[in-house]
Structures are given as structure tokens and as C-alpha cells.
Design a protein around this motif. Structure first.
Motif, PDB file in Angstrom:
ATOM      1  N   THR A  28       0.879  -1.165   0.000  1.00 41.67           N
ATOM      2  CA  THR A  28       0.000   0.000   0.000  1.00 41.67           C
ATOM      3  C   THR A  28       0.910   1.206   0.000  1.00 41.67           C
ATOM      4  OG1 THR A  28      -1.681  -1.175   1.272  1.00 41.67           O
ATOM      5  CG2 THR A  28      -1.831   1.227   1.221  1.00 41.67           C
ATOM      6  N   PRO A  29       0.784   2.057  -1.008  1.00 38.59           N
ATOM      7  CA  PRO A  29      -0.042   1.930  -2.201  1.00 38.59           C
ATOM      8  C   PRO A  29       0.399   0.741  -3.057  1.00 38.59           C
ATOM      9  CG  PRO A  29       0.983   4.130  -2.080  1.00 38.59           C
ATOM     10  CD  PRO A  29       1.554   3.296  -0.993  1.00 38.59           C
ATOM     11  N   ALA A  30      -0.502   0.289  -3.909  1.00 41.28           N
ATOM     12  CA  ALA A  30      -0.181  -0.822  -4.799  1.00 41.28           C
ATOM     13  C   ALA A  30       0.876  -0.383  -5.810  1.00 41.28           C
ATOM     14  CB  ALA A  30      -1.439  -1.283  -5.529  1.00 41.28           C
ATOM     15  N   GLU A  42       2.826   0.390   3.360  1.00 43.70           N
ATOM     16  CA  GLU A  42       2.650  -0.926   3.971  1.00 43.70           C
ATOM     17  C   GLU A  42       3.174  -2.018   3.048  1.00 43.70           C
ATOM     18  OE1 GLU A  42      -1.353   0.076   6.546  1.00 43.70           O
ATOM     19  OE2 GLU A  42      -1.596  -0.783   4.550  1.00 43.70           O
TER      20      GLU A  42
END
Length: 114
Positions: A28-30, A42
Motif C-alpha cells: 500500500t499503495p499498490a 505498507e
């Protein structure tokens, strides 16, 4: 099955399991995402990973991030980026140690829009 073949199959199965390493399952973000803002960075792993280093680079160079997760092995790692990041492309680079002590590394990128 002959005892020799059974022993060989057992050794190969054990060796394959021993060579398995943690891998990043998501971020996160992808990777490749375009976002308006970002609250946290993340990383999610399939097995506990000790993230030993993480860096964030943006359009104006390296940015300071604050680790929220310590150095213990985790399946979910979290760090806080600076507030009000300017629009542009960003890259996150990380390094860590898998449960078997194997060094791992990865990176992902995202864009903050205007």
C-alpha cells in the motif's frame, strides 16, 4: 517404492521446503498505483520478514519516513511518509531477512497526483 528412491524423495522434499523464502504479497499503495494522497506505506509478506531497511525516493530526491513497525519479524510492515507529499513519481526500496536468514529485497512505485 524402493528404500533408496523413498529416501531421495524425502531429501528433495525437505530441500525444497528449506529453500522457500518469504515474499512480498502486497503493498500500500499498490505497485503502479496513482493516488491523491498517502497515509502509510505498507508491505505484506507470506511469512514473517525482518525489514532491515526502507527508503522512499520522490521527484525531489530521498524523503524521510518514520518506521511504525520495529525490527521484529512481521507479516505486515508499516511506515509513515511525510505529510503533504508533492505530486510526482515515488519509489519505495526495502531490504529484509526471511525466517531462514536469507537476505531479501524489493521495490515498488506509485504516483501522487495533483
Amino acid at each position: 517404492m524402493k528404500p533408496t528412491l523413498l529416501a531421495l524423495a524425502s531429501v528433495l522434499a525437505t530441500a525444497t521446503a528449506a529453500l522457500a523464502h518469504s515474499k512480498a504479497e502486497g503493498t500500500t499503495p499498490a505497485d503502479g498505483a496513482t493516488v491523491e494522497s498517502i497515509e502509510a506505506i505498507e508491505l505484506r509478506f507470506d511469512d514473517p520478514m525482518r525489514v532491515t531497511a526502507i527508503a522512499l525516493a520522490g521527484p525531489d530526491g530521498d524523503l524521510e519516513i518514520t518506521r511504525e513497525t520495529g525490527l521484529d519479524p512481521v507479516t505486515e510492515f508499516r511506515a509513515m511518509p511525510p505529510e503533504n507529499m508533492p505530486a510526482g513519481a515515488y519509489t519505495v526500496d526495502w531490504r529484509g531477512l526471511s525466517p531462514d536468514g536469507h537476505p531479501m529485497q524489493g521495490s515498488f512505485g506509485f504516483t501522487v497526483s495533483d
